[in-house]
Design an enzyme around this catalytic site. Sequence first.
Site, PDB file in Angstrom:
ATOM      1  N   LYS A   5      42.211  14.662  61.099  1.00 34.08           N
ATOM      2  CA  LYS A   5      41.604  15.852  60.489  1.00 34.08           C
ATOM      3  C   LYS A   5      40.103  15.612  60.242  1.00 34.08           C
ATOM      4  O   LYS A   5      39.270  16.460  60.529  1.00 34.08           O
ATOM      5  CB  LYS A   5      42.318  16.205  59.174  1.00 34.08           C
ATOM      6  CG  LYS A   5      43.697  16.808  59.417  1.00 34.08           C
ATOM      7  CD  LYS A   5      44.565  16.878  58.172  1.00 34.08           C
ATOM      8  CE  LYS A   5      45.974  17.342  58.574  1.00 34.08           C
ATOM      9  NZ  LYS A   5      46.947  17.330  57.478  1.00 34.08           N
ATOM     10  N   GLN A  65      47.269  15.886  51.316  1.00 35.91           N
ATOM     11  CA  GLN A  65      48.156  15.473  52.409  1.00 35.91           C
ATOM     12  C   GLN A  65      49.580  15.247  51.882  1.00 35.91           C
ATOM     13  O   GLN A  65      49.777  14.563  50.884  1.00 35.91           O
ATOM     14  CB  GLN A  65      47.601  14.188  53.056  1.00 35.91           C
ATOM     15  CG  GLN A  65      48.400  13.701  54.242  1.00 35.91           C
ATOM     16  CD  GLN A  65      48.401  14.685  55.418  1.00 35.91           C
ATOM     17  OE1 GLN A  65      47.374  15.250  55.772  1.00 35.91           O
ATOM     18  NE2 GLN A  65      49.561  14.904  56.012  1.00 35.91           N
ATOM     19  N   ASP A  98      45.564  25.281  53.165  1.00 33.04           N
ATOM     20  CA  ASP A  98      46.924  25.197  53.716  1.00 33.04           C
ATOM     21  C   ASP A  98      47.684  26.513  53.565  1.00 33.04           C
ATOM     22  O   ASP A  98      48.752  26.676  54.150  1.00 33.04           O
ATOM     23  CB  ASP A  98      47.709  24.077  53.004  1.00 33.04           C
ATOM     24  CG  ASP A  98      47.627  22.758  53.761  1.00 33.04           C
ATOM     25  OD1 ASP A  98      47.538  22.811  55.002  1.00 33.04           O
ATOM     26  OD2 ASP A  98      47.644  21.702  53.116  1.00 33.04           O
TER      27      ASP A  98
END
Length: 297
Positions: free
Chosen positions: A60, A104, A127
């Site tokens: 990422k 995460q 997200d």
Amino acid sequence: MMGINNNESKIINGKNYSRDFLTHISDLAQKFENLLNRKPCLAVILIGDNNASKIYVKNKILTAKDTNIKSIEILLSKNTSECDLLNEIYRLNNEEKVDGILVQLPLPNHIQLEKVVNSISPKKDVDGFHPQNFGNLMLGNDTVVPCTPLGCWYMLKKELNDLTGYHALVIGRSNIVGKPMQSLLIKENCTVTIAHSKSKRLAEISKKADIIIAAIGRPEFITREFIKSNSVIIDVGINRNDKKLVGDVKFEDALKIAKKVTPVPGGVGPMTIACLMYNTVKLAYRRNNQMFKEILY
Ligand code: NAD
């Protein structure tokens, strides 16, 4: 030789799609920098030392760098308390120059996912897991869409264009993949079936589906008995099998029977990261009251 070419044309190449998409996103990030004199900024929090998580975070961060996006990596020990993690998130919520916050997953057992998801400002929720953004997705409103389903949606639109009337089967009902995927497909006028671990006669149902989204987490679970000829299969699963990565779909069976299938690796994975970059840039524009023209819908 014929056979190989034919098979290649059946593979939905997530790497190529993500490369093209990232080029657009990078341009948008550059325009943002021209306007605001800074890059869009993504903060990534990693708790603990799960090896797979470390690799995901590294990918990422590298992709952000290549896409004109600034990233901040926050590494916390596996013993970090829930309270300390929430305080870190509140600090980032109030940081003017942070546009997106990602924690995460998975989290250590002593930290409640719900509390973490709820603590991230909906305006920085890259997200799309916050109840406010999730609720808007269910309502069919403009929102931040979770990255993996958004990537699946992107590839389906590229491959099929109009999804109206297709029978789509989503296997898996998680908040991260299955449920948001269902909403996106309903919005596209699909007839949607959602299946899960308690579903009965899954092969029978699956054999009737024009589109299968497999998000189960069981290596090569979807075999020939589940696949209708000429269907399109999106394999979300990532499973480590004898040190190699496999999806939830038996790829060889899908290649033989389906019209199109995503490989693992090289399918949904790269698109998920591209969509994370997209969400970061979109939130950066929105938070800073800059006009953001959706390039997706
Ligand atoms: P999850 O464990 O939260 O959910 C799995 C779902 O599968 C559940 O809803 C469960 O009911 C269903 N299921 C389990 N066994 C089943 C069975 N026998 N028949 C039918 N349904 C069954 O997992 P998740 O977070 O949704 O992820 C699913 C898979 O996708 C995992 O392999 C994960 O690693 C992968 N994943 C990949 C990406 C990516 O970027 N490619 C992103 C997220 C998740």
